[in-house]
Write an enzyme that holds these catalytic residues in place. Structure first.
Site, PDB file in Angstrom:
ATOM      1  N   SER A   1       0.816  -1.207   0.000  1.00 50.56           N
ATOM      2  CA  SER A   1       0.000   0.000   0.000  1.00 50.56           C
ATOM      3  C   SER A   1       0.856   1.267   0.000  1.00 50.56           C
ATOM      4  O   SER A   1       0.364   2.340  -0.309  1.00 50.56           O
ATOM      5  CB  SER A   1      -0.900   0.005   1.230  1.00 50.56           C
ATOM      6  OG  SER A   1      -0.104  -0.073   2.397  1.00 50.56           O
TER       7      SER A   1
ATOM      8  N   GLY B   1      -5.064  -0.382   5.608  1.00 49.06           N
ATOM      9  CA  GLY B   1      -5.554  -0.962   6.856  1.00 49.06           C
ATOM     10  C   GLY B   1      -6.947  -0.495   7.258  1.00 49.06           C
ATOM     11  O   GLY B   1      -7.728  -1.247   7.824  1.00 49.06           O
TER      12      GLY B   1
ATOM     13  N   CYS C   1       2.280  -6.621   1.919  1.00 49.96           N
ATOM     14  CA  CYS C   1       1.367  -5.786   2.684  1.00 49.96           C
ATOM     15  C   CYS C   1       0.462  -6.726   3.475  1.00 49.96           C
ATOM     16  O   CYS C   1      -0.155  -7.622   2.899  1.00 49.96           O
ATOM     17  CB  CYS C   1       0.553  -4.944   1.692  1.00 49.96           C
ATOM     18  SG  CYS C   1      -0.895  -4.124   2.383  1.00 49.96           S
TER      19      CYS C   1
ATOM     20  N   CYS D   1       3.698  -6.018  10.736  1.00 52.61           N
ATOM     21  CA  CYS D   1       3.558  -4.824   9.891  1.00 52.61           C
ATOM     22  C   CYS D   1       4.904  -4.613   9.227  1.00 52.61           C
ATOM     23  O   CYS D   1       5.943  -4.689   9.894  1.00 52.61           O
ATOM     24  CB  CYS D   1       3.182  -3.615  10.746  1.00 52.61           C
ATOM     25  SG  CYS D   1       3.324  -2.032   9.881  1.00 52.61           S
TER      26      CYS D   1
ATOM     27  N   HIS E   1       6.501  -2.150   8.329  1.00 50.93           N
ATOM     28  CA  HIS E   1       7.350  -1.061   8.821  1.00 50.93           C
ATOM     29  C   HIS E   1       8.221  -1.484  10.012  1.00 50.93           C
ATOM     30  O   HIS E   1       9.264  -0.894  10.253  1.00 50.93           O
ATOM     31  CB  HIS E   1       6.496   0.124   9.284  1.00 50.93           C
ATOM     32  CG  HIS E   1       5.973   1.000   8.184  1.00 50.93           C
ATOM     33  ND1 HIS E   1       4.975   0.595   7.341  1.00 50.93           N
ATOM     34  CD2 HIS E   1       6.307   2.259   7.795  1.00 50.93           C
ATOM     35  CE1 HIS E   1       4.709   1.575   6.490  1.00 50.93           C
ATOM     36  NE2 HIS E   1       5.499   2.594   6.747  1.00 50.93           N
TER      37      HIS E   1
END
Lengths: 267, 267
Positions: B10, B42, B72, B183, B185
């Site tokens: 995303s 999300g 993702c 996640c 990140h």
């Protein structure tokens, strides 16, 4: 005139503007659209923001709104001017009224601006301020973590205070006497920001000034709803109505009973 | 076979998966697409995420990719199964490999999962984990501020530590011995998370397990690129290429020379 006022934002921040409209114009019916499927606008290009804003305006026009408030800094700066040429009802944004109010309030002619990275990077507030009062010095600072912190509900939290202290410490070195809350989320942490920046600095909430301008405009064009015992407030989003309702219930004086999801890309 | 591997997310988080692919499969050409105009996924509904993922897959197929990695969590959970039925090349996500790795690593059968609000709310990791090893107990915690903190570059900052301490304090009361970074990140603050949760807890990075699975799959289907002295890595986004490049340069071992913006809605 009982046609509603259309208010839109990239997401939920614009609810602070809607709240101000409900407060200052209690007879008006309103329609809010939050583009929750495509939030945030700040990181998007002018072309994209203009396209999205046009779609939302087309949607609001199908609801026969009598005026539109662009309750989003990015769309106000990037799309308002163009769209104003394309439609035949009044449309106002949050940037210009906020700037005029700040320019009026300052005595030192030093004004601080805080906003999202894209708002600050765009220089939109500086540009407007210099037009209005060229002698003004602008100190600006991007505060990108404020939006997620506000959306997490940490409105009066030590972590938000910690981050505010970091964002605002440089600004305190300048002799500013007015600080523009250049993001619609920030009024929700106004007190915390006020404590941090100090009481000598007046906080400028563009939502207030924008609603004042809207009021004048409606009066001038004879568009006010004179009497309305049960104003109707409708809410539309492009995605995630539950999160919207939870947040709206914390911001607005009325309970949001229903939020409709629409396919904004079809407008 | 020199056709590229398509990787999408995303936004920019999936770059940690791309980084792992570059490391474990250095001969492969890659194409990354970050849907920066429509990030985050999300908060979006299954219908919307499926629609967006289909558009991206159609785009990647025009680039003749030989396999697709859905880097993702949201798209892996909401769109992978459907899309797998619709296309004729291998497609894998990050959720299942992460879960399998965690299930293999745990001895206490108590596993922690951290992720965005929507990942945690969806229960996707719990569901997969229970399928794989029903005796496992899952402790999950949403850490919504980690993404904005990582994107602000505060990878090793006191504020991020402060927030991690708050997010992880409850989890420390359970006897977990593996924590899934749910996640894309989070691998960028892996060390900080590790310090906070304690060294007894192994951190599971789904990017690693996903790339292992991709490697096996390519070998099994005879799709590996055996020799490639100058692998080509192409980058596409739907908006804001500057921010993408800045972030990518901090994550990837190679400098990103060019990022193309495409109109993903036309696919």
């Amino acid at each position: 005139m009982d046609a509603p006022i259309g208010v839109f934002d990239s997401g939920i921040g614009g609810l602070t503007v809607l709240r101000e409209i409900m407060r200052q114009l209690p007879n008006e019916n309103t329609i809010y659209f939050g583009d929750t499927a495509r939030v945030p606008y700040g990181s998007k290009s002018k072309k994209t923001v203009l396209k999205y804003s046009r779609q939302i305006v087309r949607f609001l026009l199908t609801k026969k709104v009598k005026a539109i408030v662009v309750a989003c800094n990015t769309a106000s700066a990037l799309a308002l001017e163009e769209i104003n040429k394309e439609i035949h009802i009044p449309i106002i944004g949050v940037v210009e009224p906020g700037v005029l109010m700040a320019a009026e309030m300052t005595e030192t002619n030093n004004i601080g601006i805080i906003g999202t990275s894209s708002t600050i990077k765009s220089g939109m507030y500086n540009e407007f301020l210099r037009k209005v009062k060229p002698e003004i010095t602008v100190v600006s600072k991007a505060c990108p973590l404020f939006v997620p912190l506000v959306e997490e509900g940490l409105w009066d939290d030590r972590i938000t205070e910690d981050i505010a202290a970091r964002y605002l410490c440089e600004m305190k070195e300048y002799d500013i006497d007015a600080l523009v809350l250049g993001c619609t989320h920030y009024p929700l942490i106004k007190r915390l920001i006020g404590r941090e920046i100090g009481e000598r600095v007046k906080l400028v909430n563009p939502a207030y000034a924008t609603t004042q301008k809207l009021k004048e405009l409606l009066e001038h064009k004879n568009l006010c709803n004179q009497k309305n015992e049960k104003p109707v407030h409708d809410y539309y989003v492009s995605d995630g109505p539950e999160k919207f309702v939870t947040f709206a219930d914390g911001v607005l004086p009325f309970t949001v009973s229903e939020t409709k999801v629409i396919d904004i890309e079809s407008y």
